[in-house]
Design an enzyme around this catalytic site. Structure first.
Site, PDB file in Angstrom:
ATOM      1  N   THR A  14      18.660  57.350  46.642  1.00 51.84           N
ATOM      2  CA  THR A  14      19.750  56.952  46.127  1.00 51.84           C
ATOM      3  C   THR A  14      20.537  57.984  45.384  1.00 51.84           C
ATOM      4  O   THR A  14      21.898  57.784  45.610  1.00 51.84           O
ATOM      5  CB  THR A  14      19.390  55.890  45.037  1.00 51.84           C
ATOM      6  OG1 THR A  14      18.528  54.636  45.772  1.00 51.84           O
ATOM      7  CG2 THR A  14      20.897  55.151  44.786  1.00 51.84           C
ATOM      8  N   SER A  60      13.291  56.495  50.203  1.00 50.16           N
ATOM      9  CA  SER A  60      11.877  56.982  49.924  1.00 50.16           C
ATOM     10  C   SER A  60      10.825  55.878  50.460  1.00 50.16           C
ATOM     11  O   SER A  60       9.741  56.333  50.335  1.00 50.16           O
ATOM     12  CB  SER A  60      11.473  57.342  48.626  1.00 50.16           C
ATOM     13  OG  SER A  60      11.811  55.899  47.714  1.00 50.16           O
ATOM     14  N   THR A  93      13.735  56.514  44.486  1.00 53.33           N
ATOM     15  CA  THR A  93      12.863  55.851  43.410  1.00 53.33           C
ATOM     16  C   THR A  93      11.684  54.855  43.838  1.00 53.33           C
ATOM     17  O   THR A  93      10.928  55.103  42.997  1.00 53.33           O
ATOM     18  CB  THR A  93      13.817  55.016  42.209  1.00 53.33           C
ATOM     19  OG1 THR A  93      14.423  54.255  42.989  1.00 53.33           O
ATOM     20  CG2 THR A  93      14.747  56.356  41.886  1.00 53.33           C
ATOM     21  N   ASP A  94      11.610  54.478  44.702  1.00 53.20           N
ATOM     22  CA  ASP A  94      10.693  53.459  45.486  1.00 53.20           C
ATOM     23  C   ASP A  94       9.465  54.020  45.324  1.00 53.20           C
ATOM     24  O   ASP A  94       8.408  53.115  44.981  1.00 53.20           O
ATOM     25  CB  ASP A  94      11.089  52.726  46.722  1.00 53.20           C
ATOM     26  CG  ASP A  94      12.276  51.767  46.617  1.00 53.20           C
ATOM     27  OD1 ASP A  94      12.800  51.658  45.454  1.00 53.20           O
ATOM     28  OD2 ASP A  94      12.689  51.388  47.613  1.00 53.20           O
ATOM     29  N   LYS A 166       7.788  52.721  38.416  1.00 57.84           N
ATOM     30  CA  LYS A 166       8.966  52.007  38.516  1.00 57.84           C
ATOM     31  C   LYS A 166       8.807  50.682  38.293  1.00 57.84           C
ATOM     32  O   LYS A 166       7.920  50.081  38.960  1.00 57.84           O
ATOM     33  CB  LYS A 166       9.627  52.084  40.069  1.00 57.84           C
ATOM     34  CG  LYS A 166      10.978  51.624  40.308  1.00 57.84           C
ATOM     35  CD  LYS A 166      11.618  51.542  41.682  1.00 57.84           C
ATOM     36  CE  LYS A 166      13.134  51.153  41.561  1.00 57.84           C
ATOM     37  NZ  LYS A 166      13.726  51.194  42.947  1.00 57.84           N
ATOM     38  N   GLU A 281     -15.106  42.278  34.401  1.00 56.17           N
ATOM     39  CA  GLU A 281     -15.021  40.661  34.804  1.00 56.17           C
ATOM     40  C   GLU A 281     -15.677  40.844  36.417  1.00 56.17           C
ATOM     41  O   GLU A 281     -16.122  39.827  36.893  1.00 56.17           O
ATOM     42  CB  GLU A 281     -13.566  40.354  35.204  1.00 56.17           C
ATOM     43  CG  GLU A 281     -12.809  39.870  34.098  1.00 56.17           C
ATOM     44  CD  GLU A 281     -11.566  39.192  34.409  1.00 56.17           C
ATOM     45  OE1 GLU A 281     -11.332  39.205  35.594  1.00 56.17           O
ATOM     46  OE2 GLU A 281     -10.839  39.176  33.377  1.00 56.17           O
TER      47      GLU A 281
END
Length: 325
Positions: A14, A60, A93-94, A166, A281
């Site tokens: 971006t 990305s 950014t992804d 992110k 767990e």
């Protein structure tokens, strides 16, 4: 202080995107090459000398081994170059957290290496790209940034690669850190670190591999059955990461199928943040699983790939690596 000499490696994203309109929501990533980015940066009056190279011009979501291999090679060369003081990688950014973490695992904690991106394309009203880039220049040119490993700069904050993620699909402040938040605040004219470098003098944690083996992430959900395990194995997965419920759990049939899968299994969580602790767990000792601790599914996958590429398959040794910071 001498003018910092910064090498910029561009991959698209971006920060290099264009919408063709200041108010258009859609855009195309990777439309602006490194020469144009450098030209824009030079108009800001930053105290730095730039040189750059285009590695890719993609969103990305499409980044993978070919781009990672090229990036690593270029960064290693820059680190060995006495004419380079720091490296900036412009990135979508992804998957920035994955690229940053992979580089962090396989580079020495020497000269600053900084990933930077944007949440709004370059021609959008309120674009954050140039401010983020100016901030990244401030960080990459600071001698106190050395010895901290790979860093990510977004929205006036500096994050360590091991912590960053992110956390929102939109908005300029989409990035968060866990278990630490930001390790510094930065503007184009100031930089404040919240502590001293914690990795000074450390070499690369792992050698750069010839390739990364296939590792699948299984997203857990209510009513999930064991079919996804078999499908992933049938597609050649050499390891599996469970993006589990809560503390890394899953329905009983899924846990049983993972236990007999014959490949290393890491339990992470689909929850946005928090630690997945061993034997809390799920009986990891019984099943031979590895607890991801503070790593989310995406980073757990990267670390498991690197461990497998280094020849490691013993769950106890793998757990030691997931416990490290």
């Amino acid at each position: 202080m001498d003018t910092p000499r910064i090498r910029i490696l561009a991959t698209g994203g971006t920060i290099a995107g264009s919408a063709g309109s200041a108010i258009e929501r859609g855009y195309r990533p990777g439309q602006i090459g490194v020469a144009e980015l450098l030209g824009a940066a030079e108009t800001l009056g930053l105290d730095a000398a730039f040189a750059g190279r285009d590695i890719a011009a993609i969103g990305s979501q499409d980044i993978g081994w070919p781009q990672w291999d090229a990036l690593h090679r270029e960064i290693v060369a820059a680190m060995a170059d006495d004419g380079v003081d720091g490296v900036i990688v412009t990135h979508g950014t992804d998957t920035a957290e994955e690229t940053a973490f992979l580089l962090d695992l396989t580079l020495p904690a020497g000269k600053p290496v900084v990933l930077v991106g944007a949440m709004r394309p370059a021609d959008a009203v309120g674009s954050d790209g140039m401010r983020n880039l100016a901030n990244a220049v401030r960080v990459a040119g600071d001698t106190a940034a050395a010895g901290r490993g790979v860093l990510v700069v977004m929205s006036d904050q500096v994050f360590a690669a091991i912590d960053v993620r992110k956390a929102a699909t939109g908005g300029a402040e989409a990035f968060r850190g866990f278990p630490r938040g930001p390790i510094g605040n930065v503007t184009p004219t100031s930089l404040d670190w919240f502590g001293p470098p914690d990795r000074s003098g450390r070499g690369a944690r792992f050698a750069w591999p010839d390739a990364l083996p296939k590792v699948a992430i299984l997203h857990a959900y209510a009513g999930m059955d064991a079919d996804a395990v078999g499908c992933s194995l049938g597609n050649g997965a050499a390891g599996l990461v469970l993006a589990g419920l809560g503390q890394g759990n899953a329905p009983g049939p899924v846990i049983e199928a993972l236990a007999i899968s014959g490949v290393p299994v890491v339990r992470s969580s689909r929850v946005d943040q928090g630690s997945v602790d061993r034997n809390l767990e799920v009986d990891d000792d019984r099943y031979g699983f590895v607890a991801a601790r503070g790593l989310g599914p995406a980073k757990s996958r990267i670390l498991l790939q690197v461990l497998l590429a280094s020849g490691m398959r013993d769950p106890a040794r793998m757990q030691e690596e997931f416990d490290r910071r």
